[in-house]
Design an enzyme around this catalytic site. Structure first.
Site, mmCIF file in Angstrom:
data_model
loop_
_atom_site.group_PDB
_atom_site.id
_atom_site.type_symbol
_atom_site.label_atom_id
_atom_site.label_comp_id
_atom_site.label_asym_id
_atom_site.label_seq_id
_atom_site.Cartn_x
_atom_site.Cartn_y
_atom_site.Cartn_z
ATOM 1 N N SER A 60 -45.593 2.954 -43.943
ATOM 2 C CA SER A 60 -46.861 3.149 -43.249
ATOM 3 C C SER A 60 -47.099 1.930 -42.381
ATOM 4 O O SER A 60 -46.343 0.961 -42.417
ATOM 5 C CB SER A 60 -47.988 3.268 -44.266
ATOM 6 O OG SER A 60 -48.123 2.017 -44.926
ATOM 7 N N LYS A 61 -48.166 2.010 -41.633
ATOM 8 C CA LYS A 61 -48.516 0.893 -40.762
ATOM 9 C C LYS A 61 -48.621 -0.394 -41.592
ATOM 10 O O LYS A 61 -48.132 -1.452 -41.203
ATOM 11 C CB LYS A 61 -49.855 1.199 -40.105
ATOM 12 C CG LYS A 61 -50.008 0.450 -38.836
ATOM 13 C CD LYS A 61 -51.156 0.944 -38.011
ATOM 14 C CE LYS A 61 -51.218 -0.051 -36.857
ATOM 15 N NZ LYS A 61 -51.780 0.372 -35.685
ATOM 16 N N ARG A 62 -49.229 -0.271 -42.753
ATOM 17 C CA ARG A 62 -49.456 -1.435 -43.601
ATOM 18 C C ARG A 62 -48.139 -2.043 -44.082
ATOM 19 O O ARG A 62 -48.008 -3.260 -44.197
ATOM 20 C CB ARG A 62 -50.312 -0.992 -44.807
ATOM 21 C CG ARG A 62 -50.870 -2.110 -45.655
ATOM 22 C CD ARG A 62 -51.707 -1.522 -46.786
ATOM 23 N NE ARG A 62 -50.972 -0.513 -47.555
ATOM 24 C CZ ARG A 62 -50.057 -0.790 -48.465
ATOM 25 N NH1 ARG A 62 -49.765 -2.029 -48.761
ATOM 26 N NH2 ARG A 62 -49.437 0.186 -49.118
ATOM 27 N N GLY A 121 -45.278 -1.929 -42.516
ATOM 28 C CA GLY A 121 -44.379 -2.392 -41.454
ATOM 29 C C GLY A 121 -44.044 -1.373 -40.376
ATOM 30 O O GLY A 121 -43.339 -1.693 -39.432
#
Ligand code: GLU
Length: 493
Positions: free
Chosen positions: A253-255, A257
């Site tokens: 996910s964005k979190r 990477g």
């Protein structure tokens, strides 16, 4: 004659390409390079609602940053131009008409409302979603006549009996039950193809040998295999790359990477490190090698060494690799990198331009220490002012603990020891000897009190090595910073 490998990267211009997606480009490119084949870039812009202006340029820039160059593509052209799907609409229309003529597709006049109702009813009855075949049996003549005045899509008639078998180059044989398939839209009412139809038409026309793509597409493979068969075409080979997961073993996910590739450039990663890192997300050179150069990759890449199980995106590993490649940079090139990044990332209150002689001297120290180029400015900033960067007096004792006046004897001892050094003797070694001499005066080990001197010199308790830093700062500035620290500790105490 052995076949010439032709691979492609086929991004949709729906935003900045993310790292996971770029891994697909890298593998497709590496296979072409390792086999002496060709690598193509094709822009898949048929979903008109999701287009994001500027994406095509970012796609180019992302690939170029990594040095992934394409042999055929929208800008460089090639024998199968155009390489942008919105410029190839007649080809898809022709294929759709061909499917109708072969009895493998039909016009569908269902409105969006009807399809919504159908889906709602299926959900309510806990049935699997899928087109119910409402328009499948409309006689050809009726359908042709209605088509002149009614909006419609063209749906592909999936075989519903038996199985469709995919022999995937990475996962081996995968069998799909045809009973679970439905008739999907091949050509939309706006005249644009869906991904499914466009893929078959273009991979065929562009003589692609290997369709290398993310594993999210594997469930669409039966559609693609059946389309090939219905059109009497030989399918490409398929290779579905493993999923990329975060360290939490959930989908990246964005979190964890999954951000735009170019964000990594902005944050001070080197292309060599990115390539090495992305290459090992699913592929390996052998059982042990973790440092893989672009040359290794483009010489040795093979799909046989891509594993089907998910790869873990571990940012610590990327940081490690980045540090490794930073330390490989030749000294003169490193000085220009340091200069560029220090100018860009030093705090705003540090006056520009930065002193080039100081940058050149600090460069070797930074090269040993930074893992990312964006650490250069913050790490080097203390070298450029007369005083240390602003800090709270309590920072002086942050690491040693105890009351603030505990810093005073340490600062006094340092002032005495360093003041005794003459200007011409202001070298790292002499500074080190003087500060180590404080152990006897203070009855304390260096590591117990050294953080106070770090804060005095650099504004924080860790940073570039102290003895080198004091040498770079010079005698006068070093002593001044110690005096300032002393005054801070005294006034605040
Ligand atoms: N346009 C598709 C995507 O953006 C391409 C998938 C493929 O490589 O076939 O993922």
């Amino acid at each position: 004659m052995s076949e010439i490998v032709r691979t492609r990267y086929a991004p949709s211009p729906t935003g900045d390409p993310h790292v996971g997606n770029i891994r697909t480009a890298l593998f497709a490119w590496a296979l072409a390079r390792a086999t002496g084949g060709k690598f193509l870039l094709r822009i898949e812009d048929t979903d008109r609602n999701r287009l994001v202006p500027g994406s095509v340029d970012t796609i180019f820039e992302s690939l170029r940053w990594l040095g992934i160059e394409w042999d055929e593509g929208p800008d460089v052209g090639g024998p199968h131009a155009p390489y942008v799907q919105s410029e190839r609409l007649p080809l898809y229309r022709q294929a759709a008409d061909d499917l109708i003529a072969r009895g493998r597709a039909y016009r569908c006049f269902c409105t969006a409302e009807r399809l919504d109702q159908m889906r709602a009813a299926q959900a309510a009855a806990k049935q699997p979603p899928g087109y119910d075949g409402h328009c499948r049996e409309i006689p050809h003549a009726v359908s042709a006549e209605r088509a002149a005045s009614e909006p419609h899509t063209i749906r592909f008639k999936m075989r519903r009996e038996g199985v469709t078998v995919l022999d995937d180059l990475i996962r081996g044989r995968v069998t799909f039950e045809n009973a679970l398939q439905d008739d999907f839209v091949a050509l939309k009412s706006d005249g644009y193809p869906t991904y499914h139809l466009a893929l078959i038409v273009d991979d065929t026309a562009m003589q692609i040998t290997h369709a290398i793509r993310g594993e999210e597409w594997i469930s669409s493979a039966p559609k693609h295999l059946q389309l090939y068969e219905a059109l009497g075409l030989e399918p490409t080979k398929f290779a579905h790359l493993p999923l990329i997961m975060g360290p939490d073993h959930k989908k990246l996910s964005k979190r964890t990477g999954d951000t735009a590739l170019l964000d990594y450039r902005k944050n001070g990663y080197l292309p060599e490190a990115m390539i090495n890192f992305l290459a090992l997300l699913g592929w390996s050179l052998d059982a042990t090698t973790s440092i893989v150069s672009v040359d290794d990759l483009t010489r040795s890449f093979s799909l046989e060494r891509v594993v089907p199980n998910p790869a873990v995106f571990d940012i610590d590993r990327l940081n490690f690799l980045n540090g490794h490649y930073i330390r490989q940079i030749a000294p003169h090139a490193w000085v220009s990198t340091v200069t560029r990044w220090a100018e860009r990332t030093a705090p705003d209150d540090v006056a520009r331009p930065l002193d080039p002689a100081m940058l050149a001297k600090a460069a070797p120290l930074l090269q040993e220490r930074v893992a990312r180029l964006d650490e250069i400015g913050p790490q080097a900033a203390f070298l450029f002012g007369y005083e240390a960067p602003e800090y709270e007096p309590t920072a002086l004792v942050e690491k040693i603990g105890g009351p603030l006046n505990g810093a005073l004897p340490i600062l006094d001892a340092a002032l005495a020891a360093l003041d005794a050094l003459p200007g011409e003797g202001w070298t790292k070694d002499a500074i080190e000897a003087a500060i180590r001499g404080m152990e006897a005066t203070l009855g304390q080990k260096l590591r117990k009190f050294v953080s106070v001197l770090y804060v005095a010199a650099e504004g924080k308790p860790t940073g570039l090595p102290l003895f080198d830093s004091l040498e770079l700062l010079g005698r006068e500035r070093s002593l001044q910073r110690l005096r300032t620290a002393r005054a801070k500790a005294e006034h605040a105490a």
